[in-house]
Structures are given as structure tokens and as C-alpha cells.
Design a protein around this motif. Structure first.
Motif, PDB file in Angstrom:
ATOM      1  N   ASN A  49       0.848  -1.193   0.000  1.00  0.00           N
ATOM      2  CA  ASN A  49       0.000   0.000   0.000  1.00  0.00           C
ATOM      3  C   ASN A  49       0.882   1.240   0.000  1.00  0.00           C
ATOM      4  OD1 ASN A  49      -1.668   2.229   0.920  1.00  0.00           O
ATOM      5  ND2 ASN A  49      -3.238   0.680   1.367  1.00  0.00           N
ATOM      6  N   ASN A  50       0.760   2.057  -1.069  1.00  0.00           N
ATOM      7  CA  ASN A  50       1.603   3.252  -1.216  1.00  0.00           C
ATOM      8  C   ASN A  50       0.917   4.530  -0.727  1.00  0.00           C
ATOM      9  OD1 ASN A  50       4.224   2.637  -2.331  1.00  0.00           O
ATOM     10  ND2 ASN A  50       3.139   1.873  -4.146  1.00  0.00           N
ATOM     11  N   SER A  51      -0.208   4.403  -0.041  1.00  0.00           N
ATOM     12  CA  SER A  51      -0.923   5.593   0.432  1.00  0.00           C
ATOM     13  C   SER A  51      -0.140   6.255   1.565  1.00  0.00           C
ATOM     14  CB  SER A  51      -2.328   5.202   0.916  1.00  0.00           C
ATOM     15  OG  SER A  51      -2.231   4.379   2.068  1.00  0.00           O
ATOM     16  N   SER A  52      -0.728   7.309   2.137  1.00  0.00           N
ATOM     17  CA  SER A  52      -0.063   7.992   3.254  1.00  0.00           C
ATOM     18  C   SER A  52       0.135   7.041   4.436  1.00  0.00           C
ATOM     19  CB  SER A  52      -0.899   9.203   3.686  1.00  0.00           C
ATOM     20  OG  SER A  52      -2.222   8.795   4.043  1.00  0.00           O
ATOM     21  N   ASP A  53      -0.793   6.078   4.562  1.00  0.00           N
ATOM     22  CA  ASP A  53      -0.651   5.041   5.590  1.00  0.00           C
ATOM     23  C   ASP A  53       0.080   3.846   4.965  1.00  0.00           C
ATOM     24  OD1 ASP A  53      -0.907   3.398   7.797  1.00  0.00           O
ATOM     25  OD2 ASP A  53      -2.930   2.731   7.236  1.00  0.00           O
ATOM     26  N   LYS A  54       1.333   4.080   4.614  1.00  0.00           N
ATOM     27  CA  LYS A  54       2.104   3.057   3.886  1.00  0.00           C
ATOM     28  C   LYS A  54       2.248   1.800   4.732  1.00  0.00           C
ATOM     29  CE  LYS A  54       5.579   4.698   1.568  1.00  0.00           C
ATOM     30  NZ  LYS A  54       5.264   4.497   0.143  1.00  0.00           N
ATOM     31  N   HIS A  55       1.880   0.664   4.169  1.00  0.00           N
ATOM     32  CA  HIS A  55       2.030  -0.593   4.901  1.00  0.00           C
ATOM     33  C   HIS A  55       2.110  -1.772   3.932  1.00  0.00           C
ATOM     34  CE1 HIS A  55      -2.384  -0.219   4.362  1.00  0.00           C
ATOM     35  NE2 HIS A  55      -2.348  -1.554   4.272  1.00  0.00           N
ATOM     36  N   ILE A  56       2.543  -2.892   4.460  1.00  0.00           N
ATOM     37  CA  ILE A  56       2.669  -4.135   3.693  1.00  0.00           C
ATOM     38  C   ILE A  56       1.882  -5.216   4.413  1.00  0.00           C
ATOM     39  CG2 ILE A  56       4.255  -5.895   2.796  1.00  0.00           C
ATOM     40  CD1 ILE A  56       6.482  -3.776   2.955  1.00  0.00           C
ATOM     41  N   GLU A  57       1.116  -5.994   3.655  1.00  0.00           N
ATOM     42  CA  GLU A  57       0.357  -7.103   4.228  1.00  0.00           C
ATOM     43  C   GLU A  57       0.812  -8.408   3.589  1.00  0.00           C
ATOM     44  OE1 GLU A  57      -4.111  -6.986   4.890  1.00  0.00           O
ATOM     45  OE2 GLU A  57      -3.962  -8.553   3.345  1.00  0.00           O
ATOM     46  N   VAL A  58       1.098  -9.396   4.422  1.00  0.00           N
ATOM     47  CA  VAL A  58       1.502 -10.726   3.953  1.00  0.00           C
ATOM     48  C   VAL A  58       0.491 -11.730   4.511  1.00  0.00           C
ATOM     49  CG1 VAL A  58       3.308 -12.470   3.905  1.00  0.00           C
ATOM     50  CG2 VAL A  58       3.927 -10.036   3.955  1.00  0.00           C
ATOM     51  N   ILE A 167       6.058   2.181   8.374  1.00  0.00           N
ATOM     52  CA  ILE A 167       7.191   1.962   7.458  1.00  0.00           C
ATOM     53  C   ILE A 167       7.979   3.258   7.273  1.00  0.00           C
ATOM     54  CG2 ILE A 167       7.780   1.409   5.059  1.00  0.00           C
ATOM     55  CD1 ILE A 167       5.531  -0.620   5.072  1.00  0.00           C
ATOM     56  N   ARG A 168       9.273   3.153   7.411  1.00  0.00           N
ATOM     57  CA  ARG A 168      10.134   4.321   7.313  1.00  0.00           C
ATOM     58  C   ARG A 168      10.348   4.757   5.864  1.00  0.00           C
ATOM     59  NH1 ARG A 168      12.345   0.378  10.350  1.00  0.00           N
ATOM     60  NH2 ARG A 168      12.329   0.625  12.617  1.00  0.00           N
ATOM     61  N   ARG A 169      10.202   3.861   4.943  1.00  0.00           N
ATOM     62  CA  ARG A 169      10.450   4.112   3.526  1.00  0.00           C
ATOM     63  C   ARG A 169       9.516   5.206   3.012  1.00  0.00           C
ATOM     64  NH1 ARG A 169      11.901   0.277  -0.742  1.00  0.00           N
ATOM     65  NH2 ARG A 169      11.192   1.027  -2.779  1.00  0.00           N
ATOM     66  N   LYS A 170      10.069   6.166   2.256  1.00  0.00           N
ATOM     67  CA  LYS A 170       9.267   7.264   1.709  1.00  0.00           C
ATOM     68  C   LYS A 170       8.907   7.045   0.239  1.00  0.00           C
ATOM     69  CE  LYS A 170       9.534   9.429   5.614  1.00  0.00           C
ATOM     70  NZ  LYS A 170       8.365   9.436   6.513  1.00  0.00           N
ATOM     71  N   THR A 171       9.797   6.387  -0.487  1.00  0.00           N
ATOM     72  CA  THR A 171       9.549   6.185  -1.916  1.00  0.00           C
ATOM     73  C   THR A 171       8.538   5.071  -2.145  1.00  0.00           C
ATOM     74  OG1 THR A 171      11.433   4.672  -2.041  1.00  0.00           O
ATOM     75  CG2 THR A 171      11.859   6.978  -2.549  1.00  0.00           C
ATOM     76  N   ALA A 172       7.966   5.056  -3.346  1.00  0.00           N
ATOM     77  CA  ALA A 172       6.967   4.040  -3.688  1.00  0.00           C
ATOM     78  C   ALA A 172       7.631   2.669  -3.829  1.00  0.00           C
ATOM     79  CB  ALA A 172       6.268   4.416  -4.993  1.00  0.00           C
ATOM     80  N   PHE A 173       6.850   1.629  -3.615  1.00  0.00           N
ATOM     81  CA  PHE A 173       7.351   0.267  -3.749  1.00  0.00           C
ATOM     82  C   PHE A 173       7.563  -0.069  -5.228  1.00  0.00           C
ATOM     83  CE2 PHE A 173       4.609   0.050   0.119  1.00  0.00           C
ATOM     84  CZ  PHE A 173       5.622  -0.159   1.048  1.00  0.00           C
ATOM     85  N   ASP A 174       8.718  -0.647  -5.568  1.00  0.00           N
ATOM     86  CA  ASP A 174       8.997  -1.115  -6.930  1.00  0.00           C
ATOM     87  C   ASP A 174       8.598  -2.588  -6.995  1.00  0.00           C
ATOM     88  OD1 ASP A 174       9.989  -1.970  -9.354  1.00  0.00           O
ATOM     89  OD2 ASP A 174      11.882  -0.876  -9.170  1.00  0.00           O
ATOM     90  N   LEU A 175       7.369  -2.846  -7.427  1.00  0.00           N
ATOM     91  CA  LEU A 175       6.824  -4.200  -7.359  1.00  0.00           C
ATOM     92  C   LEU A 175       7.558  -5.182  -8.276  1.00  0.00           C
ATOM     93  CD1 LEU A 175       2.977  -3.513  -7.084  1.00  0.00           C
ATOM     94  CD2 LEU A 175       4.715  -3.692  -5.293  1.00  0.00           C
ATOM     95  N   ASN A 176       7.970  -4.720  -9.453  1.00  0.00           N
ATOM     96  CA  ASN A 176       8.701  -5.610 -10.364  1.00  0.00           C
ATOM     97  C   ASN A 176      10.030  -6.036  -9.762  1.00  0.00           C
ATOM     98  OD1 ASN A 176       7.259  -6.146 -12.909  1.00  0.00           O
ATOM     99  ND2 ASN A 176       7.248  -3.920 -13.111  1.00  0.00           N
ATOM    100  N   ALA A 177      10.727  -5.081  -9.152  1.00  0.00           N
ATOM    101  CA  ALA A 177      12.019  -5.399  -8.537  1.00  0.00           C
ATOM    102  C   ALA A 177      11.828  -6.347  -7.359  1.00  0.00           C
ATOM    103  CB  ALA A 177      12.715  -4.114  -8.090  1.00  0.00           C
ATOM    104  N   ILE A 178      10.775  -6.099  -6.576  1.00  0.00           N
ATOM    105  CA  ILE A 178      10.491  -6.973  -5.432  1.00  0.00           C
ATOM    106  C   ILE A 178      10.174  -8.389  -5.917  1.00  0.00           C
ATOM    107  CG2 ILE A 178       8.833  -7.436  -3.587  1.00  0.00           C
ATOM    108  CD1 ILE A 178       8.638  -4.367  -3.218  1.00  0.00           C
ATOM    109  N   ARG A 179       9.344  -8.480  -6.953  1.00  0.00           N
ATOM    110  CA  ARG A 179       8.988  -9.801  -7.499  1.00  0.00           C
ATOM    111  C   ARG A 179      10.241 -10.547  -7.968  1.00  0.00           C
ATOM    112  NH1 ARG A 179       8.609 -12.150 -12.484  1.00  0.00           N
ATOM    113  NH2 ARG A 179       7.007 -13.769 -12.704  1.00  0.00           N
TER     114      ARG A 179
END
Length: 626
Positions: A49-58, A167-179
Motif C-alpha cells: 500500500n503506497n498511500s499515506s498510511d504506507k504498509h505491507i500485508e503478507v 514503514i520508514r520508507r518514503k519512496t513508492a514500492f517497486d513491485l517488479n524489482a520486489i517480485r
């Protein structure tokens, strides 16, 4: 008494093995995927989730955890799952990946607030771990996560959801790189174990196949290492006995830095990131090499752990472990053999391409005399084995090398190479770079000689030399004075000679067996009929009629080449008797021309002067570069 979840820890451990050890997303996600695998999940859903409430769900559909299992297993830091349960496989028979009991800490390297919601057999527990509160806990105390759902009943299916917030990260998630990174860290993906990323079908991970379409050559162990079995039997047998399998690939062009090197997997999980397995690793070969090997044996012991904490490398410095020492030697030998094989394969492939584009290198060298072959082989090898020279440029360079052997300057230069012992690849390539100057120098030398010849001929013209006793003889020696491209040249050719060549000895000869001063052909196939006159003679209609008659005769005898026949009447006096100028203009329509010796010599001088000019320009640039 109300039941509680308890985490026993030292803040320093959380800091060292969580925050500082896992600072990027893919390794952290990989730990959670490994947990899902061990829980016999068949699907893992990742939501970024790249919104202001940036988070990751697994989320996974594994067996989930009961309240007691959370306390005894999940929240126990440093628990060796395999030795604790005294089992090596999951309930469904999968090889268990987890061993250190530190994967849960990886999440604190990315976010400060972790929410875990897990369901097992109709009971759900949800709790929150807050890193800032954990840090404030005294060393002697225990941390008690905030419980939101305490073992409540539910009809939801088994599984676990972990949400990483803060999450401390400010930039958007690079989904292709993560994959791509996740896919490269496991060999467990299939239709039976799928990772879904943001519900995007293009990002689905359901296979382990490497993208070998970009690769040029491959070596598979043990199938493609027969030489190793013959020459390094102990290492070869070690690989076979330990069940090591894998493939080394080499690309056509240099790989991205992160793709270079060989990775190792144990139990289908990455245990060694890209490594060259070469003490130096500075050869160009390593820019092209990649590969993957399975070394399951290093992780078979339930108690001994040969992997580093972050699973980026094996504990190679553990010299007490003979298997690790031998494994390193084994991999180094595989790479060394592949390196040699790669050079030979590339060399042959390049030779093949060069042969298709220009010349057969081996055949050309074979046709040289024995004294010339070693240097030719040395130079062509330097070109072919240079990884920075592509096939097109290599083809051009090899052609230049072939052309060099026709020039004395090149042969003189090669004698200074100390019997070729000083001619390493770098010098060989430098020699090619100097080719333009060498070639220009040769042509300039020839041009300077021709200009001296032109000067001499001009002196003959100025003295009105005899056309038969001087001019014809001189031009027979130097036909390029008439045309720089002149090839075939015959002086004083008679009609009878031409007719006999065409029709045989019984041919009826013409009444007058006329003699043509010169009959020549140039490289373009143009036939020149040339009639020479003394330089100072004033041309009349008679001389013009004579060359016209010769030209007409040749065209009739050789009708197939009539369009390529041209006549020339040459003198140096361009003043004509009355009426001759009109005849001259009419003859030009029939490709019969009147030229002066001065015009021909000026044209020859310009043609040859350009070679000396080119050499002077290249030579001056060469001096400037040095």
C-alpha cells in the motif's frame, strides 16, 4: 487469570538481528514466505500500500497458529524449529526452511508496528508488536504485545495475516524489482505454492524457471563436466556424492551487476548470494557468468547451521567444516573449467560469424607462408578473444589484418616485435588502431613516386618529345598516367591481331593493316582506344578521322561491348585547323574525345596528391593523440 502473549528478549538482539540486519524489503518478505511454506500454505498474498498510511500485508493459507503455539514457537526468539520438533519436514512432507527462529525480527528492519492475525482450527488470535514500546522495555522485563483478539471462535479458514506498518520508507514500492528478487531467492514456487502480488497476474510467481533466453552457452553439472571427472576425480566425486546439481550460464553481452555470479540454494532457499568463486574475479568472463546450484547437504544437520544470519552467504570461514571447504574448492574448479570452455566457445562462435561476414580466418592463415602464420594467428586471436570487440568490428579488424600483409611497412614493423614475445593482446589491438596510418603511408609512398613520374613526363611534353620513340614507351611503363584505374594495357595493336584473336588464323584481313597506338581496359571494364600525337602538333581532321575509324572498327568487331568503347586522341596543342572544332564536338557524341597531355597529367597529379594529404592528416592526428 487472563492469558497473555509474552516475548522474552534483549533490546540489543532486536536491534542487531532485526533493524540493522534487514534493511531492504525483499529479504524480509522472503523470511515470511519461508514461514508460509513451512506452514504448508499453498498461496501467499502480498499487498503493498503506497498511500499515506504506507504498509505491507503478507497473508497465507497455511495451518495457522494456536494461542499456545504463538507463545511457545512464534514469539520465542532464536528457536531452532527443526531441532526443537526433532523433525525435518512439515505435516505435508515439505522440507522445513526455518531454523534460526529470527525471521520474525526481520519485520522491524522495515516497519515499527507489526500486527499478526492467525487462525487455526476455528480459533483466531490477533496482536500488535510496537518497536518503540519494545525499546523502552527494561532489559530484565518481558514485552507483552497488545492483544486485540484473544483466541476467539471464528468460521474463517486457517491462515495467517501479518501487517507491517510504521514503514520508514518514503519512496513508492517497486513491485517488479520486489517480485524478481523474491523469485530469485527460492526454488519452491509451483502451481502448488503461488505468490500473488497486489492481485496483479503479471506479477504472479508460480515457477522457478531462469530466463535463459538471453544466455549464449550453458554448462550443467554433472552432465557437461566430463573433463572434471577425468582430471579432478576427487572433486567431481564429491559433487556427485553430495547430490550437487546446477547450471552455469554465460550471456552474449555483459550482465547487470546484480545478475553476475553464482547463487547457491539449500532446501530450495537461497543460502549464498551471487559469488564468482574466484579469488580475483576481475576477468571479463565474470561479467557474463551467472548460474544457480542446489547444495542441500550443507543444511541437513538439525543442529549445525552453516548459513549466515541474513542468509546472504554460507559460513565459508568456518574452517572446521571440511564439507564447506571442499564445496568452495569444488565451485572454484567448476568456474575455472567453465571459464576456459567459454573462451573456446566464444572464439569459435566469433570465427563462424566473421567467416559469414568476411573471411574464413583459419583458411586465410593456412594459406599464408609459414613465416607469416604465427603473427597472423596472434593478431586474429587477440581480436577474437577481446570481449569488448563485437562481431562486426572484429570482422572489420580481421580484414584489415589480412590487408596488412600486402604492405612492406607492416612487415618491417612486425620484425620489431621481439619475435612476437612482446605482442600481447593490448599491443595487438593498438596495432590495429594504427592501421589507418600504416595503410595511408603505403599509399602516400606510392603516390610520391607517381608524382615524380608525372614531373618527368611533363618535361618530355615541354620538349615536344617524339610520340613513338619517347611518349609511347613511357606510357607503356606507366599506363596510370592515362587513367589511374588502368589494368590491361597493350601497345601498337594491329587490326590483324585483333581479328585473329576473335575469329582465328583464316580471317580475311583488311586492306590496310592499321596499327592502334594503345588498346587498354580499366577496372570498370571500359575499353580505351588511344592515339598519341607529338605534343606540339596542330590536330587536323585527318587525325580525328583516324581515331574515329579505329573506334568504329573495335565497336563493330565487339558489338556486345560497343557501349564500353571510348576513343581518345591526345596531343598538347589544343588549337585546331579550320573546321576541326566542329568535327571534335560531333565525335564527343560518339564517345571519342580529344585531350591534352597537360590535362591528363593534372588529373593524375590530383588523384595521387590526395593520398599524401590523407597520410599527412592521419599522421598529424596520431602525433596529437600521443
Amino acid at each position: 487469570m487472563q492469558r497473555e502473549l509474552i516475548v522474552s528478549f534483549d533490546v540489543k538482539i532486536i536491534d542487531s538481528l532485526g533493524v540493522k540486519l534487514y534493511t531492504t524489503i525483499p529479504p524480509m518478505i522472503a523470511e515470511l514466505i519461508a514461514n508460509a511454506w513451512d506452514a504448508d500454505a499453498h498461496n501467499v498474498w502480498l499487498k503493498f500500500n503506497n498511500s499515506s498510511d504506507k504498509h505491507i500485508e503478507v497473508k497465507d493459507d497455511g495451518c495457522g497458529m494456536s494461542f499456545d503455539e504463538l507463545n511457545k514457537h512464534f514469539l520465542t526468539i532464536g528457536r531452532n524449529r527443526r531441532s526443537d520438533l526433532n523433525k525435518d519436514t512439515s505435516s505435508e512432507g515439505r522440507k522445513i526452511l526455518g531454523k534460526k527462529g529470527l525471521g520474525k525480527l526481520s519485520m522491524f528492519g522495515i516497519g515499527e508496528k507489526i500486527t499478526v492475525s492467525t487462525i487455526k482450527n476455528g480459533h483466531k488470535t490477533t496482536f500488535v508488536m510496537d518497536y518503540e514500546i519494545m525499546k523502552a522495555t527494561e532489559s530484565d522485563d518481558v514485552y507483552k504485545p497488545l492483544i486485540k483478539d484473544l483466541d476467539i471462535e471464528t468460521k474463517e479458514p486457517n491462515g495467517t495475516i501479518i501487517t507491517i506498518g510504521g514503514i520508514r520508507r518514503k519512496t513508492a514500492f517497486d513491485l517488479n524489482a520486489i517480485r524478481n528478487t523474491i523469485r530469485s531467492r527460492f526454488h519452491i514456487f509451483s502451481k502448488d505454492f503461488v505468490v500473488h502480488i497486489n492481485d496483479d497476474e503479471a506479477l504472479l510467481i508460480d515457477d522457478n524457471a531462469m530466463n535463459v533466453g538471453e544466455y549464449q552457452f550453458s554448462w550443467k553439472f554433472p552432465d557437461d563436466f566430463e573433463d572434471m571427472r577425468n582430471n579432478f576425480q576427487d572433486l567431481y566425486q564429491f559433487g556427485v556424492n553430495k547430490g550437487i546439481t546446477g547450471t552455469i550460464y554465460t550471456a552474449k553481452t555483459p550482465l547487470r551487476k546484480e545478475a553476475q555470479g553464482i547463487v547457491l540454494f539449500s532446501r530450495n532457499k537461497l543460502v549464498q548470494e551471487n559469488k564468482t568463486f574466484n579469488p580475483r574475479g576481475n576477468d571479463n568472463f565474470f561479467q557474463y557468468m551467472t548460474g544457480a546450484f542446489d547444495v542441500d547437504f550443507i543444511d541437513n544437520d538439525l543442529r549445525i547451521d552453516n548459513c549466515s544470519t541474513d542468509r546472504k552467504s554460507l559460513a565459508w570461514d568456518n574452517y572446521d567444516n571440511d564439507d564447506l571447504v571442499t564445496l568452495n574448492e569444488f565451485m572454484e574448479k567448476l568456474v575455472s573449467i567453465t571459464q576456459s570452455g567459454w573462451r573456446e566457445k566464444r572464439k569459435e562462435e566469433k570465427k563462424k560469424k566473421i567467416s559469414e561476414k568476411s573471411i574464413d580466418v583459419d583458411q586465410w592463415i593456412e594459406n599464408l607462408n609459414k613465416a607469416e602464420q604465427p603473427l597472423a594467428r596472434k593478431l586474429t586471436t587477440a581480436i577474437i578473444e577481446n570481449d569488448n570487440i563485437d562481431e562486426t568490428r572484429a570482422s572489420e579488424y580481421v580484414q584489415c589484418i589480412r590487408d596488412m600483409y600486402g604492405f612492406s611497412s607492416f612487415r618491417d614493423f612486425t620484425q620489431q616485435l621481439d619475435e612476437m614475445q612482446a605482442l600481447d593482446n593490448e599491443n595487438a589491438i593498438k596495432l590495429l588502431c594504427d592501421w589507418g596510418e600504416i595503410e595511408a603511408k603505403e599509399y602516400a609512398k606510392i603516390a610520391l613516386g607517381r608524382i615524380s613520374t608525372i614531373d618527368q613526363f611533363e618535361r618530355y611534353i615541354s620538349k615536344n618529345a617524339s610520340e613513338t620513340k619517347v611518349i609511347q614507351i613511357f606510357l607503356e611503363q606507366f599506363p596510370w598516367l592515362l587513367d589511374p584505374k588502368m589494368e590491361k594495357f597493350e601497345r601498337e595493336v594491329t587490326y590483324s591481331k585483333l581479328l585473329k584473336q576473335k575469329f582465328g588464323e583464316d580471317t580475311d584481313l583488311p586492306e590496310t593493316n592499321r596499327r592502334i597506338d594503345f588498346l587498354c581496359t580499366n577496372s570498370s571494364g571500359i575499353i580505351h582506344i588511344i592515339e598519341l600525337k607529338r605534343p606540339c602538333i596542330k590536330l587536323t581532321a585527318k587525325e580525328m578521322s583516324q581515331v574515329a575509324s579505329y573506334t568504329e572498327f573495335i565497336k563493330k568487331q565487339f558489338p556486345a561491348n560497343a557501349e564500353k568503347v571510348k576513343g581518345y586522341l591526345i596531343s598538347d596543342n589544343m588549337t585546331f585547323e579550320s573546321g576541326a572544332e566542329t568535327i571534335r564536338k560531333g565525335l564527343e557524341k560518339e564517345d571519342i574525345y580529344i585531350k591534352s597531355y597537360s590535362d591528363l597529367l593534372a588529373e593524375a597529379r590530383r588523384y595521387n596528391q590526395q593520398f599524401t594529404n590523407v597520410y599527412e592528416e592521419i599522421h598529424s592526428l596520431s602525433i596529437a593523440d600521443n
